[in-house]
Design a protein around this motif. Structure first.
Motif, mmCIF file in Angstrom:
data_model
loop_
_atom_site.group_PDB
_atom_site.id
_atom_site.type_symbol
_atom_site.label_atom_id
_atom_site.label_comp_id
_atom_site.label_asym_id
_atom_site.label_seq_id
_atom_site.Cartn_x
_atom_site.Cartn_y
_atom_site.Cartn_z
ATOM 1 N N ALA A 139 17.732 25.784 95.582
ATOM 2 C CA ALA A 139 17.856 25.837 94.120
ATOM 3 C C ALA A 139 18.949 24.895 93.660
ATOM 4 O O ALA A 139 19.922 24.648 94.370
ATOM 5 C CB ALA A 139 18.178 27.254 93.671
ATOM 6 N N LEU A 140 18.743 24.372 92.453
ATOM 7 C CA LEU A 140 19.751 23.540 91.824
ATOM 8 C C LEU A 140 20.210 24.256 90.565
ATOM 9 O O LEU A 140 19.388 24.639 89.733
ATOM 10 C CB LEU A 140 19.106 22.199 91.463
ATOM 11 C CG LEU A 140 20.054 21.054 91.240
ATOM 12 C CD1 LEU A 140 20.748 20.703 92.542
ATOM 13 C CD2 LEU A 140 19.266 19.841 90.752
ATOM 14 N N LEU A 141 21.503 24.462 90.427
ATOM 15 C CA LEU A 141 22.046 25.119 89.232
ATOM 16 C C LEU A 141 22.800 24.080 88.412
ATOM 17 O O LEU A 141 23.735 23.470 88.912
ATOM 18 C CB LEU A 141 23.008 26.253 89.618
ATOM 19 C CG LEU A 141 22.389 27.611 89.910
ATOM 20 C CD1 LEU A 141 21.501 27.534 91.149
ATOM 21 C CD2 LEU A 141 23.467 28.662 90.111
ATOM 22 N N PHE A 142 22.369 23.887 87.184
ATOM 23 C CA PHE A 142 22.999 22.895 86.306
ATOM 24 C C PHE A 142 23.864 23.658 85.303
ATOM 25 O O PHE A 142 23.373 24.480 84.541
ATOM 26 C CB PHE A 142 21.903 22.116 85.578
ATOM 27 C CG PHE A 142 22.372 20.846 84.943
ATOM 28 C CD1 PHE A 142 23.290 20.847 83.903
ATOM 29 C CD2 PHE A 142 21.886 19.629 85.388
ATOM 30 C CE1 PHE A 142 23.710 19.671 83.318
ATOM 31 C CE2 PHE A 142 22.299 18.434 84.797
ATOM 32 C CZ PHE A 142 23.207 18.459 83.775
ATOM 33 N N LEU A 143 25.171 23.384 85.305
ATOM 34 C CA LEU A 143 26.088 24.120 84.421
ATOM 35 C C LEU A 143 26.668 23.191 83.369
ATOM 36 O O LEU A 143 27.026 22.056 83.681
ATOM 37 C CB LEU A 143 27.288 24.633 85.199
ATOM 38 C CG LEU A 143 27.165 25.825 86.093
ATOM 39 C CD1 LEU A 143 26.685 25.401 87.457
ATOM 40 C CD2 LEU A 143 28.515 26.487 86.207
ATOM 41 N N ASP A 144 26.782 23.693 82.174
ATOM 42 C CA ASP A 144 27.456 22.934 81.131
ATOM 43 C C ASP A 144 28.379 23.909 80.398
ATOM 44 O O ASP A 144 27.940 24.960 79.941
ATOM 45 C CB ASP A 144 26.409 22.342 80.183
ATOM 46 C CG ASP A 144 27.025 21.421 79.160
ATOM 47 O OD1 ASP A 144 26.808 20.206 79.252
ATOM 48 O OD2 ASP A 144 27.727 21.916 78.257
ATOM 49 N N LEU A 145 29.661 23.564 80.316
ATOM 50 C CA LEU A 145 30.608 24.482 79.677
ATOM 51 C C LEU A 145 30.302 24.545 78.185
ATOM 52 O O LEU A 145 29.923 23.547 77.578
ATOM 53 C CB LEU A 145 32.040 24.008 79.899
ATOM 54 C CG LEU A 145 32.442 23.854 81.367
ATOM 55 C CD1 LEU A 145 33.901 23.421 81.478
ATOM 56 C CD2 LEU A 145 32.217 25.142 82.141
ATOM 57 N N ASP A 146 30.468 25.734 77.599
ATOM 58 C CA ASP A 146 30.031 25.912 76.218
ATOM 59 C C ASP A 146 31.032 25.408 75.184
ATOM 60 O O ASP A 146 30.655 24.996 74.111
ATOM 61 C CB ASP A 146 29.728 27.389 75.938
ATOM 62 C CG ASP A 146 28.498 27.845 76.700
ATOM 63 O OD1 ASP A 146 27.598 27.013 76.906
ATOM 64 O OD2 ASP A 146 28.444 29.019 77.100
ATOM 65 N N GLY B 6 19.267 33.471 91.179
ATOM 66 C CA GLY B 6 19.668 34.116 89.932
ATOM 67 C C GLY B 6 20.967 34.892 90.117
ATOM 68 O O GLY B 6 21.844 34.865 89.247
ATOM 69 N N LEU B 7 21.102 35.552 91.273
ATOM 70 C CA LEU B 7 22.327 36.318 91.526
ATOM 71 C C LEU B 7 23.540 35.400 91.605
ATOM 72 O O LEU B 7 24.586 35.681 91.024
ATOM 73 C CB LEU B 7 22.191 37.105 92.835
ATOM 74 C CG LEU B 7 21.327 38.367 92.740
ATOM 75 C CD1 LEU B 7 21.163 39.008 94.115
ATOM 76 C CD2 LEU B 7 21.969 39.363 91.766
ATOM 77 N N VAL B 8 23.367 34.286 92.312
ATOM 78 C CA VAL B 8 24.482 33.327 92.390
ATOM 79 C C VAL B 8 24.815 32.842 90.978
ATOM 80 O O VAL B 8 25.979 32.759 90.592
ATOM 81 C CB VAL B 8 24.130 32.127 93.304
ATOM 82 C CG1 VAL B 8 25.243 31.092 93.266
ATOM 83 C CG2 VAL B 8 23.885 32.586 94.721
ATOM 84 N N GLY B 9 23.778 32.535 90.193
ATOM 85 C CA GLY B 9 23.990 32.074 88.828
ATOM 86 C C GLY B 9 24.796 33.068 88.009
ATOM 87 O O GLY B 9 25.736 32.695 87.311
#
Ligand code: C2E
Ligand code: MG
Ligand code: MG
Length: 569
Positions: free
Chosen positions: A172-179, A241-244
């Protein structure tokens, strides 16, 4: 005799200088400002730049772009103090290759001790292990967080996709962007911004397994690569999803940045991969799309990529294509929504855009303003809105029933921050002959925060013309007193989200009261938007709201209909 001797001495000096200049080492002489005056043949051999190409340029010509400002500042400090610097440096040759070179720079001073020239000599080094490691680090790691960068991510991703083929396990690839990173950066400065990024990096590393990859793409975007998840698709998605969720919760804990607490949430998009079913580029794109969806759905949340999101993207670009012709084909219209005082008399209107699409029918601004912003189309559209509004003000000025009405116009960030914005407003006013005191521009908090000093300057310039300003959607952004004090505002517009459940939500009651008090303190007019019921109106009126806008009084309607309601009151 002395003369002749002296001349001979000078000639010798010059010859000597010329010989040593044509030495084995590449040499370069600059003036005190760093402009290259001379290079030797060895320089051309080493770097690939001829004398003609180098002279008049600065040594930035051969810079590899691999060092930060601090590195160069250290060199300058040493030159200033010791008149000398030497060390290993990565430089770029004309052919684009980056090489490690041993560099010595000396400052040449005049009799008075003033620097007149710099002389640099460069020689190729057999790269020491340190430099080799440094080169790798610079190419693959981000200097702020020390996390691997985009380039490293792509290499790992390609590798991971092929490993998944062999192992039969999902990844899985998780893409994060700070709000709310932009707010912090703009209000507290970039150093604090960097501190936050480093802290986020630490938390990310702590929330994943050792063999997962945490990278920073740039700005406030991070990507996690999870490998070796379950062989079962459903189970793998649950694991990701859990890691997310874990990551989201870890990021949302308060930060202590130089003594001040700060809260920062993140939006996360997840895309799954299995065997060779997707390319690295597409995978990243999918995760990015899912992240955008998470942002839209209210931040601090996570979303899995779904093929419909791709469809939305396609739809988005079709709409953008259509929007390009909307102005010339006269598909854009202004609707007018009345604004009333506490006796429900119409005192003005807000101009709201509507797009009459030939196939899709009426499209609301919420569905196309962001497209106009991203594509830059907001510039011609925004100008058209301004011009039409000014023309309307002029028409209204001719009748006693309408000459006192003000007209509020929404301005988008991109439109406001363009250099010519103030001139455009001036032009719209001049060409129409409208009274500037009847024009009100509605700005949003995020527009202000994009560039506070530009906003303050422009607002003052426009106020000179007689225009007034309202802060739209007030309370949904950063609502900081510090910037509120700096801005020459006339009106606060309480956002409709606070008004919606005013009768049941005690928090909203308190917020509304606080905003009205704030308005009183700063001597600003307060208008409440989204007023739909008598109870809301009564509450707002009792607490001192000066003006009101909402379906209770009138919806946004075409001009003719708006003018009819004027005659009915
Ligand atoms: P806004 O400036 O906050 O405008 C108010 C929005 O609330 C309008 O939506 C209006 O129709 C809606 N509204 C008004 N009263 C009520 C009410 O009682 N209940 C409810 N539920 N809604 C109410 P609209 O027209 O869809 O516009 C949405 C946003 O699009 C505007 O929010 C504004 O930010 C933007 N927009 C509209 N016209 C323009 C424009 O010409 N230029 C730019 N840059 N943005 C525009
Ligand atoms: Mg508005
Ligand atoms: Mg609003």
């Amino acid at each position: 005799m002395t003369d002749i001797l002296q001349r001979k001495q000078t000639e010798d000096d010059l010859r000597l200088a010329a010989i040593s200049f044509e030495s084995q080492d590449a040499m370069v002489v600059t003036d005190a400002k760093g402009i290259i005056l001379r290079v030797n043949k060895a320089f051309t051999r080493l770097t690939g730049y001829s004398e003609q190409e180098a002279i008049g340029r600065t040594p930035a010509l051969i810079s590899s772009g691999r060092y930060d400002k601090a590195f160069y500042l250290r060199i300058w400090a040493s030159l200033k103090e010791k008149r000398y610097w030497q060390g290993e440096m990565l430089n770029k040759r004309k052919n684009g290759m980056v090489h490690a070179e041993w560099l010595t720079i000396s400052a040449v001073t005049s009799a008075e001790g003033k620097v007149t020239h710099y002389v640099g000599s460069l020689s190729e080094t057999t790269r020491s292990q340190d430099v080799e490691a440094e080169m790798h680090r610079l190419a693959n790691f981000d200097p702020v967080t020390h996390l691997p960068n985009r380039r490293f991510l792509f290499d790992s991703l390609k590798e991971a996709i092929s490993v998944s083929s062999r192992s039969g396990r999902h990844g899985a690839l998780l893409f994060l962007d700070l709000d709310n990173f932009k707010t912090l950066n703009n209000t507290r400065g970039h150093n604090i911004g960097d501190l936050l990024l480093s802290e986020v990096a630490e938390r990310l590393k702590a929330s994943v397994r050792e063999y997962d990859t945490v990278t920073r793409l740039g700005g406030d975007e991070f990507v996690l690569l999870l490998e070796n998840l379950s062989k079962d698709e459903q189970e793998a998605a649950i694991q990701a999803g859990l890691v997310g969720e874990q990551v989201r919760d870890a990021i949302a804990l308060p930060y202590m940045l130089q003594g001040t607490e700060f809260i920062c949430t993140t939006s996360i998009g997840i895309s799954m991969f299995y065997r060779q079913n997707v390319s690295a580029e597409d995978l990243l794109k999918h995760a990015d799309l899912a992240m955008c969806q998470a942002k839209k759905d209210g931040r601090n949340s996570l979303r899995f990529f779904a093929p419909e999101m791709q469809a939305t993207l396609v739809e988005h670009s079709t709409l953008e294509g259509d929007l390009r012709h909307a102005l010339e084909q006269q598909q854009l219209h202004l609707y007018y929504q009345m604004q009333v005082d506490n006796a429900r008399r119409i005192i003005g209107a807000e101009a709201l855009l509507r797009w009459d699409h030939p196939e899709r029918g009426m499209i609301l601004p919420g569905d196309f303003i962001h497209i106009a912003e991203e594509s830059g189309l907001i510039l011609p559209i925004g100008y058209w809105v301004l011009k039409s509004a000014c023309e309307q003000i002029k028409i209204w000025s001719k009748s006693p029933d309408t000459c006192d009405l003000w007209l509020a116009v929404n301005v988008s960030a991109r439109q406001f921050h363009q250099a010519e914005f103030a001139d455009q407003v001036q032009r719209a006013l001049n060409e129409s002959g409208a009274d500037p005191t009847k024009l009100k521009l509605e700005l949003t908090e995020s527009l202000v925060l994009d560039d506070v000093s530009d906003t303050v300057t422009k607002m003052h310039a426009l106020k000179e013309l007689g225009i007034s300003f309202a802060m739209d959607d007030f309370g949904t952004g950063y609502s900081s007193l510090t910037y509120l004090k700096q801005l020459p505002l006339d009106q606060l517009k309480i956002d409709q989200s606070f008004i919606r459940d005013l009768s049941t939500d005690r928090n909203n009651m308190a917020i509304v009261q606080a905003i009205i008090t704030m308005g009183r303190t700063f001597e600003l007019n307060v208008i409440s938007e989204g007023v739909e019921t008598e109870e809301q109106f009564e509450f707002l009126d009792n607490h001192g709201s000066h003006a009101f806008q909402g379906f209770l009084f009138g919806r946004p309607v075409p001009l003719g209909q708006f003018e009819t309601s004027l005659t009915l009151q």
